[in-house]
Motif scaffolding. Sequence first.
Motif, PDB file in Angstrom:
ATOM      1  N   GLY A 181      26.136  68.349 -54.391  1.00 35.31           N
ATOM      2  CA  GLY A 181      27.017  69.015 -55.342  1.00 35.31           C
ATOM      3  C   GLY A 181      28.385  68.345 -55.417  1.00 35.31           C
ATOM      4  O   GLY A 181      28.911  68.097 -56.495  1.00 35.31           O
ATOM      5  N   LEU A 182      28.962  68.024 -54.239  1.00 36.36           N
ATOM      6  CA  LEU A 182      30.253  67.319 -54.200  1.00 36.36           C
ATOM      7  C   LEU A 182      30.148  66.015 -54.983  1.00 36.36           C
ATOM      8  O   LEU A 182      31.061  65.615 -55.698  1.00 36.36           O
ATOM      9  CB  LEU A 182      30.633  66.967 -52.757  1.00 36.36           C
ATOM     10  N   ASN A 183      28.995  65.373 -54.827  1.00 40.52           N
ATOM     11  CA  ASN A 183      28.774  64.062 -55.415  1.00 40.52           C
ATOM     12  C   ASN A 183      28.661  64.125 -56.934  1.00 40.52           C
ATOM     13  O   ASN A 183      28.966  63.161 -57.614  1.00 40.52           O
ATOM     14  CB  ASN A 183      27.491  63.473 -54.821  1.00 40.52           C
ATOM     15  N   SER A 184      28.218  65.270 -57.465  1.00 41.68           N
ATOM     16  CA  SER A 184      28.007  65.335 -58.912  1.00 41.68           C
ATOM     17  C   SER A 184      29.184  65.994 -59.635  1.00 41.68           C
ATOM     18  O   SER A 184      29.078  66.317 -60.807  1.00 41.68           O
ATOM     19  CB  SER A 184      26.699  66.075 -59.213  1.00 41.68           C
ATOM     20  N   GLU A 185      30.293  66.181 -58.920  1.00 40.81           N
ATOM     21  CA  GLU A 185      31.480  66.738 -59.588  1.00 40.81           C
ATOM     22  C   GLU A 185      32.001  65.756 -60.636  1.00 40.81           C
ATOM     23  O   GLU A 185      31.677  64.569 -60.601  1.00 40.81           O
ATOM     24  CB  GLU A 185      32.585  67.021 -58.552  1.00 40.81           C
ATOM     25  N   GLN A 186      32.846  66.269 -61.535  1.00 43.62           N
ATOM     26  CA  GLN A 186      33.358  65.436 -62.630  1.00 43.62           C
ATOM     27  C   GLN A 186      34.031  64.152 -62.122  1.00 43.62           C
ATOM     28  O   GLN A 186      33.669  63.060 -62.487  1.00 43.62           O
ATOM     29  CB  GLN A 186      34.350  66.246 -63.481  1.00 43.62           C
ATOM     30  N   SER A 187      35.029  64.311 -61.233  1.00 37.38           N
ATOM     31  CA  SER A 187      35.641  63.120 -60.632  1.00 37.38           C
ATOM     32  C   SER A 187      35.471  63.222 -59.123  1.00 37.38           C
ATOM     33  O   SER A 187      36.288  63.795 -58.429  1.00 37.38           O
ATOM     34  CB  SER A 187      37.123  63.031 -60.999  1.00 37.38           C
ATOM     35  N   PRO A 188      34.329  62.693 -58.641  1.00 37.69           N
ATOM     36  CA  PRO A 188      34.032  62.864 -57.214  1.00 37.69           C
ATOM     37  C   PRO A 188      35.061  62.180 -56.319  1.00 37.69           C
ATOM     38  O   PRO A 188      35.528  61.077 -56.613  1.00 37.69           O
ATOM     39  CB  PRO A 188      32.653  62.203 -57.072  1.00 37.69           C
ATOM     40  N   GLU A 189      35.442  62.878 -55.252  1.00 39.20           N
ATOM     41  CA  GLU A 189      36.373  62.288 -54.280  1.00 39.20           C
ATOM     42  C   GLU A 189      35.546  61.592 -53.213  1.00 39.20           C
ATOM     43  O   GLU A 189      34.989  62.249 -52.332  1.00 39.20           O
ATOM     44  CB  GLU A 189      37.222  63.382 -53.630  1.00 39.20           C
ATOM     45  N   TYR A 190      35.477  60.280 -53.304  1.00 42.24           N
ATOM     46  CA  TYR A 190      34.578  59.540 -52.417  1.00 42.24           C
ATOM     47  C   TYR A 190      34.942  59.701 -50.947  1.00 42.24           C
ATOM     48  O   TYR A 190      34.063  59.816 -50.100  1.00 42.24           O
ATOM     49  CB  TYR A 190      34.539  58.064 -52.819  1.00 42.24           C
ATOM     50  N   GLY A 191      36.236  59.706 -50.656  1.00 46.78           N
ATOM     51  CA  GLY A 191      36.654  59.863 -49.257  1.00 46.78           C
ATOM     52  C   GLY A 191      36.110  61.153 -48.662  1.00 46.78           C
ATOM     53  O   GLY A 191      35.567  61.180 -47.556  1.00 46.78           O
ATOM     54  N   LYS A 192      36.227  62.207 -49.450  1.00 46.74           N
ATOM     55  CA  LYS A 192      35.773  63.513 -48.984  1.00 46.74           C
ATOM     56  C   LYS A 192      34.255  63.525 -48.821  1.00 46.74           C
ATOM     57  O   LYS A 192      33.722  64.064 -47.843  1.00 46.74           O
ATOM     58  CB  LYS A 192      36.202  64.573 -50.006  1.00 46.74           C
ATOM     59  N   ILE A 193      33.566  62.897 -49.761  1.00 49.12           N
ATOM     60  CA  ILE A 193      32.100  62.856 -49.687  1.00 49.12           C
ATOM     61  C   ILE A 193      31.647  62.066 -48.461  1.00 49.12           C
ATOM     62  O   ILE A 193      30.722  62.462 -47.751  1.00 49.12           O
ATOM     63  CB  ILE A 193      31.510  62.253 -50.974  1.00 49.12           C
ATOM     64  N   MET A 194      32.352  60.946 -48.198  1.00 50.51           N
ATOM     65  CA  MET A 194      31.993  60.151 -47.018  1.00 50.51           C
ATOM     66  C   MET A 194      32.274  60.931 -45.739  1.00 50.51           C
ATOM     67  O   MET A 194      31.513  60.863 -44.778  1.00 50.51           O
ATOM     68  CB  MET A 194      32.765  58.830 -46.999  1.00 50.51           C
ATOM     69  N   ALA A 195      33.364  61.688 -45.746  1.00 49.64           N
ATOM     70  CA  ALA A 195      33.653  62.532 -44.583  1.00 49.64           C
ATOM     71  C   ALA A 195      32.512  63.525 -44.376  1.00 49.64           C
ATOM     72  O   ALA A 195      32.062  63.758 -43.243  1.00 49.64           O
ATOM     73  CB  ALA A 195      34.980  63.262 -44.785  1.00 49.64           C
ATOM     74  N   ALA A 196      32.026  64.083 -45.481  1.00 49.57           N
ATOM     75  CA  ALA A 196      30.913  65.036 -45.384  1.00 49.57           C
ATOM     76  C   ALA A 196      29.659  64.343 -44.868  1.00 49.57           C
ATOM     77  O   ALA A 196      28.937  64.890 -44.027  1.00 49.57           O
ATOM     78  CB  ALA A 196      30.642  65.663 -46.753  1.00 49.57           C
TER      79      ALA A 196
END
Lengths: 282, 309
Positions: free
Chosen positions: A237-252
């Motif tokens: 879900g984080l990944n498919s957001e309009q402007s994904p925050e890559y840093g946050k996704i990588m942290a996840a």
Amino acid sequence: MSQSDNVTTNDAPSPLWQWVALIGVSCLLAVVISPFVWAIMSSFKERGDIMSPGFLPRTWVFQNYVHLLTETSFLRWLLNSVLVSVGAMALGMAVCSMAGFAFAKYKFYGQTVLFWTVIASMSIPPFTTVIPLFGWMAKLGLINTYPVLILPFAANAFGLFMMRQYFSTLPDELLQAARIDGCSEIRLFWSIMLPLARPALGVVGILIFIASWNSFIWPLVMMRSEDMFTLPVGIAGLNSEQSPEYGKIMAAAVLSSLPIITVFFLLQRQIISGLTHGAVKS
Amino acid sequence: MTSPSSILGKAGSLKRASAERRLLAERITPYLFILPFFVLFGSFWIGPIAASFGYSFTAWRGITPPTFIGLQNYQVLWNDPRFHTAVSNTLLFTFLYVTLANALALALALLLNASWLRFRQFFRTAFFFPMTISMVVSAVIFQMVYAGDVGLISKLGAVVGIRTPSWLVDDDLAVWAIIIMRVWRTMGYYTIIYLAGLQTVPSDLREAARIDGANGWQIFRYVTLPVIRPVMLVCVVISTISALEMFDEPMILTQGGPADATLTVAMYLYQQGFQFLQLGQAAAASYILTLIILIISVVQRLTIGREQQ
């Protein structure tokens, strides 16, 4: 794993080639590990730093982790994943060992048909079950609840197969002796057979845990509100957001892998044999 | 006064009664033991699998009850060019992935089986490591590897001065991006299975072949390969089935794009079923997928398993 180790030493190539092989394998390993290292690096980068050409973070920051834990329901997803996977594992170990015991140590009407039905079902894609279950679960009001994620994973066809195989290697004399002593069938299973089957039981538990922990389409279809997501669904879900925050996704990605990686290094032998056992034995 | 014989008779009938109870218990017990498993298995696997077959002949939109429409769902699929794309993509993915994953895993297993290689035990564990990361997390991580400007590959390219293409927006490269990622994640798993197979190759057989003047390739072809054939069959069948069911990677990395280049049958099924709520049609698609899996598995058993008998 090392039965043929000492015998084959005389087919060794020259030391030069041994070094070439070692360096080659190491390079391949570096390639294999690099995506994960890259994810770790990216998770410590500032937002603007992700775009910059360097590989290491210019300044190491924890803001991605802080944002992940404060702005999203990450901890809730983690809790959901743990609850569901542990639940499926515990229930699965119980039902698979009981059924496996019955198939190995009793003769009953319908035994062969039931067993082969279970085995045959393994080659049918799980997508086939998702469609009717979606409708049924909606009718039963089970959409968005924990049981719907736990119950299907507990009935693991391969788990039943493994437990049956293991129980049938245990001697029948054990059962007969206990029966003559007046032992009830339940106690026979619980205090005599089950403790002996612990290795197989552990493997089945690991298998079910991993299957549940990694599953994506099932919770994606069955869970409707964000607080009921599991880790894979939440991260996707984080990944498919309009402007994904890559840093946050990588942290996840890093944070969600840590528990499994820790468990892997503690139980690597069991996990590797658990995941490969079936393939080799069947 | 009771005669000794009647006492004996009573004891005998008592004994018989308890033996009968015992027998009854033993007869019912197995059913009680399998009951919990089959309640779950019936409601979550067998039931839905059977029902899905029924629903594939109906128009079913989820909320309203399904209505029987005969073979219409299958007809629609037969004429839907997107479904054709999905099937041919899935077959292409499967062929490339199965070939690449098995060739690499077998080569790596042969190397890791060599007694002269140092740190073998470490390598075995280390190559297995990606398998512990979930498919979704792997896909998310690989997005950061493939991404246009911020990706690992494009940054490595910049260091050497090459402008690397954007993997995930190019039709052909997107296919490879997904295959490479899948090979990355599962190679260690198949390597371990091949290693287990290689361990069953008797070393005196290889030794005898060597003394007879066979070279490395000949030993592999005529000694090693026949012995590990069953293990190879297992690896090929497992990797094929898993690839035919591929869903997570295209769903996350490409959403089936660009221009349906990475649309798989499983993704098509998901879209029809849960985005457009054409559940009947999705059920039909799932049965076609089942049929494809069965046919390919049988063919593989006949070709690779052939020389076993």
